[in-house]
Design an enzyme around this catalytic site. Structure first.
Site, PDB file in Angstrom:
ATOM      1  N   ASP A 225       0.883  -1.161   0.000  1.00  0.00           N
ATOM      2  CA  ASP A 225       0.000   0.000   0.000  1.00  0.00           C
ATOM      3  C   ASP A 225       0.928   1.220   0.000  1.00  0.00           C
ATOM      4  O   ASP A 225       2.116   1.127   0.354  1.00  0.00           O
ATOM      5  CB  ASP A 225      -0.943   0.013   1.210  1.00  0.00           C
ATOM      6  CG  ASP A 225      -2.126   0.965   0.982  1.00  0.00           C
ATOM      7  OD1 ASP A 225      -2.049   1.820   0.072  1.00  0.00           O
ATOM      8  OD2 ASP A 225      -3.127   0.865   1.720  1.00  0.00           O
TER       9      ASP A 225
HETATM   10  C1  BGC Z   1      -4.952   3.443   0.162  1.00  0.00           C
HETATM   11  C2  BGC Z   1      -5.073   2.469  -0.995  1.00  0.00           C
HETATM   12  C3  BGC Z   1      -4.910   3.188  -2.302  1.00  0.00           C
HETATM   13  C4  BGC Z   1      -3.560   3.897  -2.296  1.00  0.00           C
HETATM   14  C5  BGC Z   1      -3.285   4.679  -3.560  1.00  0.00           C
HETATM   15  C6  BGC Z   1      -3.670   4.255   0.073  1.00  0.00           C
HETATM   16  O1  BGC Z   1      -3.634   5.257   1.029  1.00  0.00           O
HETATM   17  O2  BGC Z   1      -4.984   2.748   1.382  1.00  0.00           O
HETATM   18  O3  BGC Z   1      -6.300   1.805  -0.955  1.00  0.00           O
HETATM   19  O4  BGC Z   1      -5.018   2.299  -3.359  1.00  0.00           O
HETATM   20  O5  BGC Z   1      -3.515   4.815  -1.211  1.00  0.00           O
HETATM   21  O6  BGC Z   1      -4.126   5.775  -3.639  1.00  0.00           O
END
Ligand code: BGC
Length: 802
Positions: A225
């Site tokens: 993530d």
């Molecule tokens: C979120 C993800 C997301 C990623 C990119 C993160 O903060 O938890 O679900 O895909 O950011 O935006």
């Protein structure tokens, strides 16, 4: 393309560089030497940030119903169709991987991100997720199944430790991931921010290698993530493939040093870099299939899907609305419809109608009053008085007038980045409803919006309730379709609506301001808890009304001992065409080990014309009688007698039969070992920490108990800053920066709240990663030194150039 050849052409430095992204959304391409791959959010629409803009503005894209809505369709075809439609937009925008879908289990209704997840039940989440992944990948676009794993809260999501006993982990929190990995083979899995049973998910070998790859046979890439890959050497050794986003050389340098120190070998680096090439960069060398997208057609898909998701919770006969009704629409949400949640999934929609327009378009006579404002939970305003005066003045209350009251959770209450504090709706919405009720006896239908359960005790004031969830950009069109009866509601709750927060399974352990998050309720999530311990609820799992009625008959159980097939007849006994969701629950007889009294093991949605009968066959899941046995760490079939119950909700069982299943006996008597797990229904009963620790099978963590000298970069920025004078001064600066960033946003804008929480609760290391290194490295290290009472070194660190 021969990835091995490409690998040979790269230097060690390039191979290391390849292990994290380029900028926010791409893989590294070494100035065009190899192709780059672009990823974008997900999950219920495409959020591709516009190139070359400093704001996070995204290209216009269709916003579909969010996952909590989709799951309530109980129709995997809806998830498939939605993913297929998103794939077309991704293809047109040349995005290779859409970051979705999210299948985390709803441990508490308060998780701010529940709208992005499917269900409290892993089987339903697994079926929906499987269809989503297939729908996307069948159309040439890659996926990222997230957030792996145990990420069921937003509070301290980057720093907390989810402590989940192995059985609950395998049966509940990992089950949907397992189903999807085995059946749909997602391109990538996104490892979550949190720690799981000690190690961060991105650095968790048990999770990423032992379970995901070795047990389930996953052959794709694991990406982190965004900013979740702390301790990069450990992450890579644990099974991470690609760190996202760009660590701006911070981690590349750390890996280089580890290589020079002999901590990692050239062979390891080759394997890791080859994985990025094979499993991401050269995976989809095909042309993007779709060059154009018909946004009107996409909107129609969003509308048809939402038509299947909305749940009719109450109807004392007022719905469907008769053609000659005059409608009095009250509530700002009729005009500014809430149809999506805040955070990384937020879509920039091309168009959106409101309910005033769509109900007029259906031929109704419509009068509208704003009544309350969503942006502020303020007491009764002039607007409110206008509404009540109008109702008082209505000369004759004839049966042609109906009030439609639009209400729900606001953006400020529910978003990625923070959890809710209670189930309550804004007080101004409730007080206005009460005022209306005082001055009129007209029928009132509530149309509700929100991505998670809310307090429905207002139900006594209304004659009908239609719950739209966060229904995507076409939600207003669906409101008109369903209220008018053009479409018969067929959604069923994918999540229980409790009577009150205190009744929810994790109430005593969820949302604490703590690094140590104990999942003491173990396997008892959602209806498993309410059913096993007889806790009354407002609306049960699987519940939803229709304008027609259904009858079940002739239950037989065939198939073989491995995979029983449940067969019965279903008849539409009413006068409207409509769909029923038949649900099969497996109910073991009482046993001496921790076990839920009912578990969903199959479901089917069936469309029937009035008077029509269909013969339904539901094959049971191969895990239907299995329990994860912690003595040998495998799933075992448990023998005994089981009731197979067919119902239209977990509570409303229509037919059932007892069958005998041959299998093993569970290996220990848990009634003696863990008595409180058998007595949870006693109000106020809390699972004792020691008892949970015994079930957990290892020592519980005490990250909260860390003292000066033990603090490290994995701790929250805010928490570390609070611990020194220097930190407190820095915090003031951070506050100012947040203010600047939020200039123009109102006090109660959810983006403001998310900004602050995210910055406060980001770990120091993630802060370095997300802010692009530079001065943040120096500042984070100095903050840490100061918190650890090394003031002198902290000052020296600040003064040092790099
Ligand atoms: C979120 C993800 C997301 C990623 C990119 C993160 O903060 O938890 O679900 O895909 O950011 O935006």
């Amino acid at each position: 393309m021969d990835s091995l050849k490409i690998l040979e052409s790269l230097t060690i430095d390039e191979k290391l560089r390849l292990l994290n992204g380029e900028g926010a959304w791409h893989t590294e391409d070494f100035g065009g030497k190899i192709p780059t791959v672009m990823m974008s959010d997900g999950p219920h629409g495409l959020r591709k940030e516009k190139a070359g803009t400093s704001s996070n503005e995204a290209v216009p894209a269709t916003c579909f119903p969010t996952a909590s809505a989709i799951a309530s369709s109980f129709n995997p075809d809806c998830a498939y169709e939605m993913a297929e439609a998103i794939a077309k937009e991704a293809s047109k925008e040349e995005v290779s991987i859409v970051l979705g879908c999210g299948v985390n289990i709803k441990r508490s209704p308060l998780c701010g991100r529940n709208f992005e997840y499917f269900s409290e039940d892993p089987y339903l989440a697994g079926k929906m997720g499987t269809a989503y992944i297939k729908g996307m990948q069948d159309n040439g676009i890659g996926t990222s199944l997230k957030h792996f794993a145990g990420n069921s809260q937003e509070k301290r999501r980057m720093t907390s430790n989810s402590e989940i006993d192995e059985r609950a982990l395998r049966e509940i929190y990992l089950r949907a991931f397992e189903m999807i990995v085995k059946d749909a083979h997602p391109t990538t899995i996104m490892a979550s921010y949190n720690r799981l049973n000690g190690d961060f998910a991105c650095a968790n070998k048990h999770l990423l290698t032992d379970i995901l790859r070795n047990e389930w046979g996953f052959d794709g890439a694991v990406i982190s993530d965004w900013g979740a890959a702390v301790d990069i050497v450990k992450c890579m050794k644990a099974g991470l493939t690609l760190e996202m986003p760009d660590s701006q050389m911070y981690h590349t340098n750390i890996l280089k040093k580890a290589y020079e120190d002999g901590e990692i070998t050239e062979e390891e680096i080759n394997t890791w870099a080859l994985n990025v090439l094979e499993k991401i960069v050269y995976l989809n060398e095909k042309e993007f299939k779709y060059k154009e997208v018909d946004f009107e057609a996409q909107n129609d898909i969003a509308r048809r899907i939402e038509d299947e998701c909305a749940v009719l919770l109450k109807n004392n006969g007022v719905l469907p609305l008769k053609k000659d009704y005059s409608l009095i629409l009250i509530g700002e949400m009729a005009e500014k419809m809430r149809f999506q949640g805040g955070g990384s999934s937020h879509i920039n929609v091309p168009e959106q109608k409101n309910a005033i327009e769509t109900l007029k378009a259906k031929g109704f006579d419509v009068t509208y009053f704003k009544g309350y404002t969503s942006s502020k939970d303020v007491e009764l305003t002039e607007e409110t008085i206008k509404v009540t005066n109008y109702l008082k003045d209505l000369k004759k209350e004839n049966d042609k007038n109906v009030i439609l009251y639009f209400m729900g959770l606001t953006d400020y209450i529910e978003s990625e980045g923070f959890d809710r504090e209670d189930l309550l709706l804004p007080a101004n919405q409730i007080s206005l409803l009460k005022e209306i009720k005082k001055v009129t006896s007209l029928p009132i239908v509530a149309v509700t919006f929100g991505g998670a359960p809310m307090d429905y005790s207002f139900e006594k004031y209304v004659d009908g309730i239609l719950h739209m969830h966060l229904g995507g950009q076409a939600v207003a069109e669906s409101v008109a379709d369903l209220l008018s009866g053009a479409v018969n509601p067929s959604g069923r709750l994918s999540e229980t609506i409790p009577l009150k927060l205190e009744d929810t399974p994790a109430y005593r352990y969820f949302g604490k301001d703590s690094y140590d998050v104990e999942y003491r309720e173990s396997i008892f999530t959602g209806y498993r808890y309410y059913e096993t311990f007889d806790i009354p609820v407002k609306y049960p799992f699987g519940y939803g009304l229709s304008y027609t009625s259904f009858e079940y008959s002739n239950l037989t159980i065939g198939g073989d001992a491995e995979c029983p097939v449940v067969e019965f007849d279903l008849t539409n006994t009413g006068s409207y065409a409509g769909a029923e969701v038949s649900q099969v629950y497996v109910c073991p007889s009482k046993q001496d080990f921790i076990r839920a009294s009912k578990e969903l093991r199959g479901f089917e949605k069936t469309y029937l014309s009035p008077g029509e009968t269909k013969h339904i066959k539901i094959e049971l899941d191969d895990r239907s009688f299995f329990v994860f046995s912690t003595d040998t760490n495998v799933f075992k079939k448990i023998g005994g007698s089981y009731k197979i119950a067919v119902g239209s909700s977990v509570k409303d069982i229509k037919l059932s039969k007892i069958i005998e299943v041959l299998g093993e006996k569970y290996y220990r008597n848990e009634r003696e070992l863990f008595p409180s797990y058998f007595a949870l229904q006693d109000k106020g009963m809390e699972i004792d920490k020691k008892e949970f620790e015994k079930l957990y099978g290892r020592k519980l963590s005490d990250l909260d108990g860390r003292k000066a000298g033990e603090y490290d970069l994995t701790m929250e920025t805010h928490d570390i800053a609070k611990k020194s004078l220097f930190g407190k001064a820095v915090l003031k600066k951070i506050d100012k920066q947040i203010e600047k960033r939020c200039e123009g946003l109102s006090e109660d804008d959810s983006a403001r709240k998310m900004n602050k929480t995210v910055i406060y609760e980001t770990s120091l290391e993630s802060m370095i990663l997300l802010s692009g290194g530079g001065d943040t490295v120096k500042l984070s290290e100095a903050l840490l030194l100061a918190a650890n009472k090394n003031t002198g070194k902290a000052i020296a660190r600040v003064l040092k150039k790099k």
